[in-house]
Write an enzyme that holds these catalytic residues in place. Sequence first.
Site, PDB file in Angstrom:
ATOM      1  N   LYS A 136       0.841  -1.211   0.000  1.00  0.00           N
ATOM      2  CA  LYS A 136       0.000   0.000   0.000  1.00  0.00           C
ATOM      3  C   LYS A 136       0.873   1.257   0.000  1.00  0.00           C
ATOM      4  O   LYS A 136       0.542   2.246  -0.656  1.00  0.00           O
ATOM      5  CB  LYS A 136      -0.932   0.016   1.225  1.00  0.00           C
ATOM      6  CG  LYS A 136      -1.940  -1.123   1.230  1.00  0.00           C
ATOM      7  CD  LYS A 136      -3.281  -0.685   0.675  1.00  0.00           C
ATOM      8  CE  LYS A 136      -4.155  -1.799   0.140  1.00  0.00           C
ATOM      9  NZ  LYS A 136      -4.590  -2.797   1.084  1.00  0.00           N
ATOM     10  N   LYS A 219      -4.200 -11.623  -7.806  1.00  0.00           N
ATOM     11  CA  LYS A 219      -5.497 -12.022  -7.256  1.00  0.00           C
ATOM     12  C   LYS A 219      -6.614 -11.103  -7.752  1.00  0.00           C
ATOM     13  O   LYS A 219      -6.352  -9.980  -8.178  1.00  0.00           O
ATOM     14  CB  LYS A 219      -5.434 -12.009  -5.728  1.00  0.00           C
ATOM     15  CG  LYS A 219      -5.266 -10.642  -5.126  1.00  0.00           C
ATOM     16  CD  LYS A 219      -5.636 -10.631  -3.648  1.00  0.00           C
ATOM     17  CE  LYS A 219      -5.672  -9.198  -3.158  1.00  0.00           C
ATOM     18  NZ  LYS A 219      -6.333  -9.007  -1.902  1.00  0.00           N
ATOM     19  N   LYS A 222     -10.832  -5.619  -5.556  1.00  0.00           N
ATOM     20  CA  LYS A 222     -11.608  -4.418  -5.901  1.00  0.00           C
ATOM     21  C   LYS A 222     -10.688  -3.382  -6.529  1.00  0.00           C
ATOM     22  O   LYS A 222     -10.995  -2.779  -7.548  1.00  0.00           O
ATOM     23  CB  LYS A 222     -12.227  -3.809  -4.638  1.00  0.00           C
ATOM     24  CG  LYS A 222     -13.236  -4.707  -3.964  1.00  0.00           C
ATOM     25  CD  LYS A 222     -13.481  -4.290  -2.505  1.00  0.00           C
ATOM     26  CE  LYS A 222     -13.829  -5.496  -1.660  1.00  0.00           C
ATOM     27  NZ  LYS A 222     -13.760  -5.288  -0.227  1.00  0.00           N
TER      28      LYS A 222
HETATM   29  P1  TYM Z   1     -10.811  -7.755   2.393  1.00  0.00           P
HETATM   30  O1  TYM Z   1     -11.959  -6.852   2.614  1.00  0.00           O
HETATM   31  O2  TYM Z   1      -9.727  -7.316   1.487  1.00  0.00           O
HETATM   32  O3  TYM Z   1     -11.308  -9.153   1.879  1.00  0.00           O
HETATM   33  C1  TYM Z   1     -12.318  -9.871   2.558  1.00  0.00           C
HETATM   34  C2  TYM Z   1     -12.078 -11.357   2.501  1.00  0.00           C
HETATM   35  O4  TYM Z   1     -12.027 -11.794   1.144  1.00  0.00           O
HETATM   36  C3  TYM Z   1     -10.815 -12.528   0.932  1.00  0.00           C
HETATM   37  N1  TYM Z   1     -10.357 -12.260  -0.438  1.00  0.00           N
HETATM   38  C4  TYM Z   1      -9.930 -13.226  -1.269  1.00  0.00           C
HETATM   39  N2  TYM Z   1      -9.794 -14.557  -1.105  1.00  0.00           N
HETATM   40  C5  TYM Z   1      -9.347 -15.253  -2.162  1.00  0.00           C
HETATM   41  N3  TYM Z   1      -9.015 -14.699  -3.360  1.00  0.00           N
HETATM   42  C6  TYM Z   1      -9.131 -13.373  -3.562  1.00  0.00           C
HETATM   43  N4  TYM Z   1      -8.836 -12.847  -4.734  1.00  0.00           N
HETATM   44  C7  TYM Z   1      -9.594 -12.556  -2.480  1.00  0.00           C
HETATM   45  N5  TYM Z   1      -9.815 -11.225  -2.330  1.00  0.00           N
HETATM   46  C8  TYM Z   1     -10.278 -11.056  -1.068  1.00  0.00           C
HETATM   47  C9  TYM Z   1      -9.827 -11.970   1.955  1.00  0.00           C
HETATM   48  O5  TYM Z   1      -8.801 -12.903   2.222  1.00  0.00           O
HETATM   49  C10 TYM Z   1     -10.726 -11.765   3.146  1.00  0.00           C
HETATM   50  O6  TYM Z   1     -10.906 -12.958   3.857  1.00  0.00           O
HETATM   51  N6  TYM Z   1      -8.127  -7.168   6.544  1.00  0.00           N
HETATM   52  C11 TYM Z   1      -9.297  -7.813   5.987  1.00  0.00           C
HETATM   53  C12 TYM Z   1     -10.592  -7.448   6.712  1.00  0.00           C
HETATM   54  C13 TYM Z   1     -10.537  -7.702   8.175  1.00  0.00           C
HETATM   55  C14 TYM Z   1     -10.570  -8.979   8.817  1.00  0.00           C
HETATM   56  C15 TYM Z   1     -10.483  -8.689  10.214  1.00  0.00           C
HETATM   57  C16 TYM Z   1     -10.649 -10.275   8.352  1.00  0.00           C
HETATM   58  C17 TYM Z   1     -10.436  -6.741   9.132  1.00  0.00           C
HETATM   59  N7  TYM Z   1     -10.403  -7.348  10.360  1.00  0.00           N
HETATM   60  C18 TYM Z   1     -10.485  -9.728  11.147  1.00  0.00           C
HETATM   61  C19 TYM Z   1     -10.648 -11.310   9.300  1.00  0.00           C
HETATM   62  C20 TYM Z   1     -10.558 -11.026  10.677  1.00  0.00           C
HETATM   63  C21 TYM Z   1      -9.410  -7.387   4.543  1.00  0.00           C
HETATM   64  O7  TYM Z   1      -8.922  -6.369   4.159  1.00  0.00           O
HETATM   65  O8  TYM Z   1     -10.204  -8.194   3.802  1.00  0.00           O
END
Ligand code: TYM
Length: 355
Positions: A136, A219, A222
């Site tokens: 980032k 991957k 968004k």
């Molecule tokens: P975020 O919002 O980027 O993504 C949410 C969930 O989707 C999964 N994910 C994917 N899995 C497989 N392939 C992909 N291309 C892909 N893109 C997204 C992510 O692994 C995630 O599980 N930091 C986290 C949000 C968060 C969180 C937490 C998660 C905040 N606190 C506590 C678990 C526990 C995030 O940015 O996810």
Amino acid sequence: MSTNVSKIVEFQQENRTFAEKLIIFMKTVLSGIRPTGNLHLGNYYGAMVNFLKMQEENKCYFFIADWHSLTTHPDPKMLHVNVKNILSEYLACGLDPEKATIYIQSDIPEIAELYLLLNMQAYLGELEKTVSFKDKARQNPDNVNAGLLTYPVLMATDILVHNADYVPVGKDQEQHLEMTRNYAARFNHRYGVNYFKQPTAFVSDQKLVKIPGLDGSGKMGKSEGNAIYLIDEPKTIEKKVKSALTDNGPEGQNTPKPEYIENLFTLLHVVSTPEVVAYYDNLWNTGETKWYGNLKKQLAEDIIKATTPIRERINDIKNNDAYLHKVTTEGAEKARESARKTLREVREIMGFKAF
Ligand code: TYM
């Protein structure tokens, strides 16, 4: 008191119903998604399918990580819209407020307090080395804010505030989970307690999933601009799949697949039947050409089949403000009860006492 002993004491206490007693022995599961856009196939197959499985047999907390999204300074008007979208999508996918606690992170002020306390267990060197921070910071050198640096601490707080056992996430979150375990262990060690558990990423089929984008590498995401969304209309899905990168076909029999072709197979693997995957795998291995068009048609069809019922539910739910209000107020109440208990215990362990 060890966790097991305290569970037995809790089990024996008061006039609990049998169902309440069973809940004491259930595993605690927690996960969240940032409200930075609509849910895409990566979120769905990387995380949501496991949320749905786990809500059947565990004590689950699923939340919308709106504080996490602040690192990119979202427009206040859009923040609310995005939270509402993700909430409607959670419910349309099948998350059930009767089975899981569904809440919005910013409704739980205890998270902010525990975040402050856990920040004392996190060191600059390790935060600066976190892959997500480095990515980032490279992408947005003008916005390397402190919230971005301590993002893994906030994520650890989300997990530890309910002392979760399992965290269903995609592969990209693996390092954050490892950091959570470090902070939990450090806290326990520093205060000579066995209080926080060591949460693990929930792994289905033995491995964490990474759903690829359609642009050939990396991957689906968004911000990568390569996503198929659950709300995409069939025509949009067909168009996106059709435009996926391919080539002239295999260059011989049993050759390794280049990444962009492997990616199409990974998507096929999650949305289609094993027979369909085997059929196209076989075509690849025979070295035949001119079947990519059919593969893409099949892939688009199977994605549409999987997403259409969800898409149809999203709009109904989004228009039902009374229902969304009920889900989030009841969810916040339940999540706060659990978070308050943790904060009470953590404050006491750390030496904060009332006069
Ligand atoms: P975020 O919002 O980027 O993504 C949410 C969930 O989707 C999964 N994910 C994917 N899995 C497989 N392939 C992909 N291309 C892909 N893109 C997204 C992510 O692994 C995630 O599980 N930091 C986290 C949000 C968060 C969180 C937490 C998660 C905040 N606190 C506590 C678990 C526990 C995030 O940015 O996810």
